[in-house]
Write an enzyme that holds these catalytic residues in place. Structure first.
Site, PDB file in Angstrom:
ATOM      1  N   ASP A  19       0.873  -1.181   0.000  1.00  0.00           N
ATOM      2  CA  ASP A  19       0.000   0.000   0.000  1.00  0.00           C
ATOM      3  C   ASP A  19       0.908   1.228   0.000  1.00  0.00           C
ATOM      4  OD1 ASP A  19      -2.280   1.685   0.252  1.00  0.00           O
ATOM      5  OD2 ASP A  19      -2.016   1.771   2.418  1.00  0.00           O
ATOM      6  N   SER A  20       0.323   2.378  -0.300  1.00  0.00           N
ATOM      7  CA  SER A  20       1.083   3.628  -0.216  1.00  0.00           C
ATOM      8  C   SER A  20       1.538   3.889   1.219  1.00  0.00           C
ATOM      9  CB  SER A  20       0.207   4.792  -0.684  1.00  0.00           C
ATOM     10  OG  SER A  20      -0.895   4.926   0.186  1.00  0.00           O
ATOM     11  N   CYS A  82      -4.348  -1.025  -2.173  1.00  0.00           N
ATOM     12  CA  CYS A  82      -4.464   0.425  -2.342  1.00  0.00           C
ATOM     13  C   CYS A  82      -5.368   0.670  -3.544  1.00  0.00           C
ATOM     14  CB  CYS A  82      -3.067   0.995  -2.589  1.00  0.00           C
ATOM     15  SG  CYS A  82      -3.014   2.739  -2.992  1.00  0.00           S
ATOM     16  N   GLU A 160      -1.859   8.181   8.378  1.00  0.00           N
ATOM     17  CA  GLU A 160      -0.402   7.940   8.376  1.00  0.00           C
ATOM     18  C   GLU A 160       0.268   8.514   9.633  1.00  0.00           C
ATOM     19  OE1 GLU A 160       1.848   6.391   6.120  1.00  0.00           O
ATOM     20  OE2 GLU A 160      -0.016   5.534   5.388  1.00  0.00           O
ATOM     21  N   CYS A 192     -10.855   3.898  -0.220  1.00  0.00           N
ATOM     22  CA  CYS A 192      -9.427   4.033   0.093  1.00  0.00           C
ATOM     23  C   CYS A 192      -9.166   3.140   1.299  1.00  0.00           C
ATOM     24  CB  CYS A 192      -9.110   5.495   0.420  1.00  0.00           C
ATOM     25  SG  CYS A 192      -7.435   5.738   1.047  1.00  0.00           S
ATOM     26  N   HIS A 194      -7.134   3.304   3.609  1.00  0.00           N
ATOM     27  CA  HIS A 194      -6.871   4.012   4.876  1.00  0.00           C
ATOM     28  C   HIS A 194      -8.178   4.330   5.622  1.00  0.00           C
ATOM     29  CE1 HIS A 194      -2.857   4.702   3.181  1.00  0.00           C
ATOM     30  NE2 HIS A 194      -2.469   5.256   4.303  1.00  0.00           N
TER      31      HIS A 194
HETATM   32  N1  DGL Z   1      -4.591   3.405   0.722  1.00  0.00           N
HETATM   33  C1  DGL Z   1      -4.553   4.170  -0.498  1.00  0.00           C
HETATM   34  C2  DGL Z   1      -5.820   3.905  -1.301  1.00  0.00           C
HETATM   35  O1  DGL Z   1      -6.509   2.939  -1.024  1.00  0.00           O
HETATM   36  C3  DGL Z   1      -4.259   5.596  -0.200  1.00  0.00           C
HETATM   37  C4  DGL Z   1      -3.872   6.385  -1.390  1.00  0.00           C
HETATM   38  C5  DGL Z   1      -2.949   7.519  -1.125  1.00  0.00           C
HETATM   39  O2  DGL Z   1      -1.830   7.259  -0.663  1.00  0.00           O
HETATM   40  O3  DGL Z   1      -3.337   8.662  -1.427  1.00  0.00           O
HETATM   41  O4  DGL Z   1      -6.145   4.608  -2.226  1.00  0.00           O
END
Ligand code: DGL
Length: 271
Positions: A19-20, A82, A160, A192, A194
């Site tokens: 993931d990011s 992600c 984050e 998302c 997150h």
């Molecule tokens: N968890 C990522 C998603 O599902 C976050 C994206 C981001 O880093 O902006 O899109």
């Protein structure tokens, strides 16, 4: 090497997840709950978060970097945990690598099928909402429905940086949810990985009848199905080895995984 030998050894290899940043741990929890014997390796690319405002080329390059690290670490399948990376890069990854990929996309289809008010809300990143994959899915399943799309600007850094319980978070969410509440939505899609960590705050703001859906469980089920169909399920009953790597500091990762501290390890890795 015969193919049976290949499968014999490959099914013991870990599931790779990236993931990011830390949000994809919401997907890892679903995978670990459904497939408790499986070893996993999770990469949190927090150094490069958020992905949501990057160009498609940038997201593809970061996704390639993460994929190659997970392949180097021996993954048998890769879960792109992600939505932004899935909607912008999964087709590219599937063309480039032969390893199976599982992606995550906003669960717009079940929301569109179940809504009674014909109004659904979707909260996601700019990168996801502007992707052609999301536009196609939305046109396919929600063309009779009013979809209120809102970019969750600033929500990824909140998760984050472990600021979920900060009063400012509630104010920001209120701004995003207001147009949806005014439109009388009965489903809110979290687009998302997150955002599931914001559900307690979101519930404080939404009317009780609004159903919140995310795709975590569906991703876990799809991971299991693809492992099964490729003879890659780990059939040995044992305590799994679940490794988490971050290329930034591990405060948020540790906080989100505190219930699992006896089963997992968290380390710094440069990638
Ligand atoms: N968890 C990522 C998603 O599902 C976050 C994206 C981001 O880093 O902006 O899109």
């Amino acid at each position: 090497m015969t193919s049976s030998f290949y499968f014999y050894t490959m099914n013991k290899q870990p599931i790779g997840i990236f993931d990011s940043g830390v949000g994809g741990t919401s997907i890892w929890k679903e995978i670990h709950s459904l497939l408790p014997n499986e070893d996993t390796i999770y990469l949190a690319d927090s150094k490069n978060a958020p992905y949501g405002h990057k160009t498609q080329d940038e997201i593809q390059l970061l996704s390639v970097k993460n994929t190659e690290k997970l392949i180097d670490l021996g993954s048998k399948i890769i879960v792109v945990a992600c939505n932004t990376a899935t909607t912008n890069a999964i087709d590219y990854l599937r063309k480039k690598y032969s390893i199976p990929f599982i992606g995550i996309e906003p669960a717009i289809k079940p929301a569109a099928l179940k809504t009674k008010t014909k109004q659904i809300g979707i909260l996601a990143t700019k990168g996801t909402l502007q992707s052609s994959l999301f536009t196609k899915t939305s046109e396919l399943y929600a063309n009779q429905i009013n979809v209120i799309e809102v970019i969750g600007e600033g929500l990824v850094p909140i998760v984050e940086n472990n600021l979920v319980n900060n009063p400012e978070t509630l104010k920001l969410l209120q701004k995003f949810l207001e147009p949806m509440i005014e439109a009388n939505i009965d489903y809110l899609v979290l687009g998302c990985s997150h955002y599931p960590y914001l559900i307690p705050q979101i519930k404080k703001l939404l009317p009780e009848n609004v159903v919140i859906i995310d795709s975590g469980r569906a991703v876990a089920r799809q991971t299991k199905a693809v492992l099964e169909s490729n003879n890659l399920l780990n059939d040995i009953i044992k305590k799994p080895n679940c490794k988490f790597f971050t290329n930034s500091n591990s405060t948020a990762l540790s906080a989100l995984l505190k219930d699992y501290e006896n089963t997992i390890s968290i380390s710094y890795l440069s990638f």
